[in-house]
Enzyme design. Structure first.
Site, PDB file in Angstrom:
ATOM      1  N   LYS A  48       0.863  -1.185   0.000  1.00  0.00           N
ATOM      2  CA  LYS A  48       0.000   0.000   0.000  1.00  0.00           C
ATOM      3  C   LYS A  48       0.896   1.231   0.000  1.00  0.00           C
ATOM      4  CE  LYS A  48      -4.486   0.859   0.043  1.00  0.00           C
ATOM      5  NZ  LYS A  48      -5.513   0.074  -0.667  1.00  0.00           N
ATOM      6  N   GLY A  49       0.395   2.304  -0.571  1.00  0.00           N
ATOM      7  CA  GLY A  49       1.200   3.521  -0.599  1.00  0.00           C
ATOM      8  C   GLY A  49       0.321   4.742  -0.726  1.00  0.00           C
TER       9      GLY A  49
END
Length: 450
Positions: A111-112
């Site tokens: 995730k980012g």
């Protein structure tokens, strides 16, 4: 070592640990896998400097949490929202790891995003931000390494800008992002996939637990929160099947439809949201009542199916109790970790009480349709072809059916409960245990624990 306080991540970890207790009691060697899997393989944090429309330099924090690659390349969205921090992204990447495992596709978890707020920004400002963001991220991603996607604040426009920046930097046209436009490598029904997949999962739950509330019946009342991509397509699929949608919401309040939403009104809301509008601007519409500052869960006297579709921790203990008073039978998360731990405890206690109780499905299972179609987009990109809408939809239905069966089976076997007549197995335990076993077994075969 003193670890930072990371409430969202700690909540996700606590939920997994509690679900795994019966399994770990019977398989103590997997304790080591749990100790190792909870630490991300890599955490990237970087500065994003971009130019606003006045020519001034602005700065934001950029992140990518590459959580686990045991089952495939890191896979998970990029969130653009002021609330983004490392705790939220670690929680999302951790959940994504097990969610992706439940799809049966070859995808790891990640995730980012950034604390950049696209609301109120011009098209040019968003383009310049995306270009700057990708100028650092590009060195860490790729079609066989890490394949980001959209999320809150990252829609088709942002994916286009990010893809264009990567193409210029690397001089290659590859499927290193999903959620792309149909003309340049995207997949049919990707925008609809999370909402559609949620309903396909819920249909299996209803068939087993509450067939009298089939989504083909107009008398079945469905509460949905949110008004973004997930909520809109969840609502459209419910209406298409024949049931009645009573609510949508946004960060400012809830819009309740006494006689149910129409497809046309949902599409109008979609256009409103594309322009950054709020539901309060529709407060005067006949047949609709707007409640400022409130979520829908305590506003409905009768509801049979509740589908949180906005953000994390959006259903509290009190709201869970109000839903039970309103007659809810099925609760399935379209958002990630949509219910607080206390709310989940209320739903699980109701389930254990026997016939007529609430059956709850966690987001890592019920909303995995979005990332499943992202995985199908990756498969299409690898083969340089495009499947039809019907082909993708049929594959999505199959994935959601298999995910449901996996969760049901693991919940029956590993919940640690004596399943009495009329008591349904825990899909929460089932999803957590099934996802964990798949990831842990792959890690052991790779030599990541022994």
């Amino acid at each position: 070592m003193v670890l930072p306080v990371e409430p969202e991540y700690e909540q996700a970890l606590s939920e997994l640990q509690n679900s795994l207790k019966p399994f770990l009691a019977a398989n103590p060697d997997y304790e080591k896998a749990l100790e190792i899997v909870q630490i991300p393989e890599r955490v990237l944090q970087f500065r994003v400097v971009w130019e606003d429309d006045q020519g001034k330099a602005q700065v934001n924090r950029g992140f990518r949490v590459q959580y686990n690659s045991a089952l495939g390349p890191y896979k998970g969205g990029l969130r653009l929202h002021p609330s983004v921090n490392l705790s939220i992204l670690k929680f999302l990447g951790f959940e994504q790891t097990f969610k992706n495992a439940l799809t049966g596709l070859s995808m790891g978890g990640g995730k980012g995003g950034s604390d950049f707020d696209p609301k109120g920004k011009s098209d040019g400002e968003i383009r310049r931000f995306c270009t700057s963001f990708m100028s650092e991220l590009f060195r860490h991603i790729g079609q066989d390494t890490d394949v980001p996607a959209g999320d809150i604040g990252t829609g088709a426009r942002e994916i286009g800008y990010l893809f264009g920046a990567y193409k210029k930097l690397q001089n290659e046209f590859v499927g290193m992002l999903t959620g792309k436009g149909l003309a340049w490598g995207g997949s049919f029904i990707r925008p609809e996939a999370t909402g559609y997949g949620l309903i396909y999962y819920v249909e299996h739950m209803i068939a087993k637990a509450a067939p009298e509330y089939s989504l083909s019946k107009p008398e079945t009342l469905v509460a949905i929160s949110g008004s973004g991509n997930v909520a809109q397509f969840t609502a459209l699929k419910v209406i298409e099947l024949g049931a009645t949608v009573l609510s949508l919401s946004d960060s400012k309040g809830s819009l309740i439809a006494e006689k149910g939403y129409t497809k046309e009104f949902i599409k109008e809301i979609g256009q409103l949201k594309l322009k950054g509008g709020a539901l309060e601007s529709l407060a005067q519409r006949e047949g609709y009542t707007y409640h400022a500052g409130k979520r829908p869960w305590s506003l409905l006297p009768v509801v049979h199916v509740a589908l949180p579709g906005a953000t994390q921790n959006e259903v509290s203990k009190t709201e869970a109790e109000d839903l039970i008073k309103a007659g809810v039978r099925i609760v399935a998360e379209g958002s990630n970790m949509g219910c607080t731990e206390d709310a989940i405890a209320v739903f699980e206690a109701s389930r254990k009480a026997g016939a007529g109780g609430v059956w709850y499905a966690p987001g890592k299972a019920s909303n995995c349709g979005g990332v499943a179609v992202s995985g199908l987009e990756m498969a299409q990109n690898s083969q340089r072809l495009a499947w039809t809408t019907d082909q993708v939809d049929q594959k999505l239905k199959k994935i959601m059916a298999e995910c449901y069966e996996i969760c049901l089976s693991a919940g029956t076997k590993w919940s640690g409960e004596e399943i009495k007549d009329g008591v349904l197995p825990s899909l929460l335990s089932g999803a957590n245990v099934a996802g964990f076993i798949k990831v842990a077994d792959a890690m052991r075969e790779h030599g990541d624990w022994w």
